[in-house]
Design a protein around this motif. Structure first.
Motif, PDB file in Angstrom:
ATOM      1  N   ASP A  45       0.870  -1.170   0.000  1.00 15.85           N
ATOM      2  CA  ASP A  45       0.000   0.000   0.000  1.00 15.85           C
ATOM      3  C   ASP A  45       0.917   1.234   0.000  1.00 15.85           C
ATOM      4  N   SER A  46       0.655   2.186   0.872  1.00 18.81           N
ATOM      5  CA  SER A  46       1.502   3.377   0.890  1.00 18.81           C
ATOM      6  C   SER A  46       2.614   3.269   1.934  1.00 18.81           C
ATOM      7  N   VAL A  47       2.923   2.029   2.306  1.00 18.29           N
ATOM      8  CA  VAL A  47       3.951   1.792   3.327  1.00 18.29           C
ATOM      9  C   VAL A  47       5.180   1.163   2.675  1.00 18.29           C
TER      10      VAL A  47
ATOM     11  N   ALA B 176       1.149   1.248  10.285  1.00 22.48           N
ATOM     12  CA  ALA B 176       1.777   2.194   9.350  1.00 22.48           C
ATOM     13  C   ALA B 176       0.761   2.695   8.315  1.00 22.48           C
ATOM     14  N   VAL B 177      -0.172   1.827   7.915  1.00 22.22           N
ATOM     15  CA  VAL B 177      -1.201   2.257   6.960  1.00 22.22           C
ATOM     16  C   VAL B 177      -2.061   3.361   7.595  1.00 22.22           C
ATOM     17  N   VAL B 178      -2.348   3.214   8.881  1.00 24.86           N
ATOM     18  CA  VAL B 178      -3.111   4.265   9.575  1.00 24.86           C
ATOM     19  C   VAL B 178      -2.335   5.581   9.526  1.00 24.86           C
ATOM     20  N   VAL B 179      -1.056   5.528   9.851  1.00 26.42           N
ATOM     21  CA  VAL B 179      -0.226   6.743   9.847  1.00 26.42           C
ATOM     22  C   VAL B 179      -0.167   7.318   8.431  1.00 26.42           C
ATOM     23  N   ALA B 180       0.026   6.420   7.437  1.00 22.04           N
ATOM     24  CA  ALA B 180       0.164   6.864   6.045  1.00 22.04           C
ATOM     25  C   ALA B 180      -1.133   7.495   5.527  1.00 22.04           C
TER      26      ALA B 180
ATOM     27  N   PRO C 157       2.250  16.177   5.343  1.00 24.40           N
ATOM     28  CA  PRO C 157       2.908  17.324   5.993  1.00 24.40           C
ATOM     29  C   PRO C 157       2.527  17.466   7.464  1.00 24.40           C
ATOM     30  N   VAL C 158       1.290  17.104   7.795  1.00 26.64           N
ATOM     31  CA  VAL C 158       0.886  17.207   9.206  1.00 26.64           C
ATOM     32  C   VAL C 158       1.586  16.124  10.029  1.00 26.64           C
ATOM     33  N   ALA C 159       1.705  14.918   9.478  1.00 29.54           N
ATOM     34  CA  ALA C 159       2.424  13.853  10.199  1.00 29.54           C
ATOM     35  C   ALA C 159       3.884  14.267  10.435  1.00 29.54           C
TER      36      ALA C 159
ATOM     37  N   PRO D 258       6.279  10.811  -2.776  1.00 29.99           N
ATOM     38  CA  PRO D 258       4.950  11.134  -2.250  1.00 29.99           C
ATOM     39  C   PRO D 258       4.035   9.919  -2.119  1.00 29.99           C
ATOM     40  N   ALA D 259       4.392   8.816  -2.775  1.00 24.49           N
ATOM     41  CA  ALA D 259       3.548   7.612  -2.687  1.00 24.49           C
ATOM     42  C   ALA D 259       3.767   6.856  -1.376  1.00 24.49           C
ATOM     43  N   ILE D 260       4.816   7.226  -0.640  1.00 22.01           N
ATOM     44  CA  ILE D 260       5.104   6.545   0.636  1.00 22.01           C
ATOM     45  C   ILE D 260       4.709   7.458   1.791  1.00 22.01           C
ATOM     46  N   GLY D 261       3.813   6.941   2.642  1.00 23.48           N
ATOM     47  CA  GLY D 261       3.353   7.756   3.774  1.00 23.48           C
ATOM     48  C   GLY D 261       4.000   7.358   5.080  1.00 23.48           C
ATOM     49  N   CYS D 262       4.547   6.158   5.143  1.00 26.76           N
ATOM     50  CA  CYS D 262       5.149   5.692   6.396  1.00 26.76           C
ATOM     51  C   CYS D 262       6.090   4.540   6.084  1.00 26.76           C
ATOM     52  N   VAL D 263       7.111   4.381   6.917  1.00 24.56           N
ATOM     53  CA  VAL D 263       8.115   3.335   6.728  1.00 24.56           C
ATOM     54  C   VAL D 263       8.059   2.393   7.928  1.00 24.56           C
ATOM     55  N   VAL D 264       8.167   1.091   7.661  1.00 24.75           N
ATOM     56  CA  VAL D 264       8.336   0.105   8.742  1.00 24.75           C
ATOM     57  C   VAL D 264       9.709  -0.521   8.574  1.00 24.75           C
ATOM     58  N   LEU D 265      10.473  -0.546   9.656  1.00 27.86           N
ATOM     59  CA  LEU D 265      11.801  -1.170   9.635  1.00 27.86           C
ATOM     60  C   LEU D 265      11.766  -2.397  10.525  1.00 27.86           C
ATOM     61  N   THR D 266      12.100  -3.555   9.938  1.00 25.02           N
ATOM     62  CA  THR D 266      12.076  -4.783  10.719  1.00 25.02           C
ATOM     63  C   THR D 266      13.311  -5.616  10.431  1.00 25.02           C
ATOM     64  N   GLY D 267      13.435  -6.736  11.147  1.00 24.47           N
ATOM     65  CA  GLY D 267      14.550  -7.649  10.903  1.00 24.47           C
ATOM     66  C   GLY D 267      13.981  -9.021  10.601  1.00 24.47           C
ATOM     67  N   SER D 268      14.539 -10.039  11.247  1.00 19.57           N
ATOM     68  CA  SER D 268      13.996 -11.390  11.084  1.00 19.57           C
ATOM     69  C   SER D 268      13.273 -11.747  12.373  1.00 19.57           C
ATOM     70  N   GLU D 269      12.700 -12.952  12.404  1.00 17.06           N
ATOM     71  CA  GLU D 269      12.035 -13.347  13.639  1.00 17.06           C
ATOM     72  C   GLU D 269      13.078 -13.558  14.753  1.00 17.06           C
ATOM     73  N   LYS D 270      14.285 -14.021  14.367  1.00 13.37           N
ATOM     74  CA  LYS D 270      15.312 -14.268  15.396  1.00 13.37           C
ATOM     75  C   LYS D 270      16.004 -12.974  15.853  1.00 13.37           C
ATOM     76  N   ALA D 271      16.195 -12.039  14.918  1.00 17.01           N
ATOM     77  CA  ALA D 271      16.952 -10.843  15.309  1.00 17.01           C
ATOM     78  C   ALA D 271      16.492  -9.621  14.526  1.00 17.01           C
TER      79      ALA D 271
END
Ligand code: CO8
Length: 257
Positions: free
Chosen positions: A12-14, A193-197, A202-204, A47-60
């Motif tokens: 989506d926009s994430v 993140a979809v909620v934030v996006a 500009p307000v976020a 502009p198509a990205i409203g929010c970023v999620v940064l993750t790793g793996s399940e172990k780390a």
């Protein structure tokens, strides 16, 4: 663009970024730093990205700065290059960045999670600043940000003993905002993140800037910054739309301007 140490995916926009050095439990070497700085710079102007999620793996999420890369370095090497100062580029991003932490978030991994705007964790998450066991101390903000997140007593406990805290303790002390079952973490983080996006970008960005000022300044200055940013939202069409939509009892349609 292709990266060596991260994977990216649009949902989506994430923008979902996964640290991808399984052989080193996602330890943060200089390539990871360069790539995270580059990919978030690109996201900031997309502009198509409203929010970023940064993750790793399940172990780390990340087991720290790369100890093998650091091991041969001398004082001159780290001091002359002001090692780790480049991370300020990451923390200056305008778009919201959510950390989704499963497994180990140790040393630089815990510090990277704290550089994000908030932390969602899985019930398997383990946070720690174990640098003291390596004969060094946190170098990417751990002694400063952890103290602001959890207060002096617990931060001192973590930094001096090098022990890990589990997800329940991390939620209790305010290091993480919510905990999810490990299998659901990434999907739940993307939903958040979809909620934030879906908000006005500009307000976020202004909301992020306002909260971040609380870590940098006095209450009086912070309140002034907040008020000025609040006033600035009245220059945006999205502020007119948000309030008009409320009064008309319909969902707001933000145009990011
Ligand atoms: N750096 C490099 N490689 C790592 C790291 C790391 N931080 N963490 C794990 N790895 C590697 C291991 O060496 C191993 O590789 P190999 O199989 O080739 O030996 C592989 O990842 C898997 O790790 P383990 O076999 O150890 O996995 P376990 O499940 O047994 O243990 C742990 C997992 C408990 C997470 C363990 O790997 C560990 O303790 N890792 C180190 C954690 C740590 O101390 N992190 C802090 C690093 S220092 C830091 O982040 C900031 C320093 C600031 C300095 C400032 C200087 C200017």
């Amino acid at each position: 663009m292709t990266y060596k140490t991260i994977l990216t995916e649009r949902r989506d926009s994430v923008l979902l970024i996964r640290l991808n050095r399984p052989e080193a439990l996602n330890a943060l070497n200089s390539t990871v730093a360069q790539e995270l700085i580059a990919v978030t710079a690109a996201a900031d102007v997309d502009p198509a990205i409203g929010c970023v999620v940064l993750t790793g793996s399940e172990k780390a999420f990340a087991a720290g700065a790369d100890i093998k890369e650091m091991q041969p370095l001398t004082f001159q090497d780290v001091a002359v290059t002001d090692k780790f100062s480049e991370w300020s580029l990451f923390t200056n991003r305008r778009k919201p960045i959510i950390a989704a932490v499963s497994g180990f978030a140790l040393g630089g991994g815990c510090e990277l999670a704290m550089m994000c705007d908030f932390i969602l964790a899985s019930d398997t998450a383990k946070f720690g600043q174990p640098e003291i066991k390596l004969g060094t101390i946190p170098g990417m903000g751990g002694s400063q940000r952890l103290t602001r997140f959890v207060g002096k007593s617990k931060a001192m406990d973590m930094v001096l003993t090098g022990r890990m805290m589990d997800a329940a303790e991390a939620e209790r002390c305010g290091l993480v905002s919510r905990v999810f079952p490990a299998a659901d973490l990434v999907d739940e983080a993307v939903k958040v993140a979809v909620v934030v996006a879906g908000m006005s970008q500009p307000v976020a960005a202004m909301a992020k800037e306002a909260v971040n000022r609380a870590f940098e300044t006095t209450l009086a200055e912070g309140l002034l910054v907040e008020r000025r940013l609040f006033h600035s939202t009245f220059a945006l069409e999205d502020r007119s739309e948000g309030m008009a939509a409320f009064v008309a009892r319909r969902p707001a349609e933000f145009k990011n301007r």
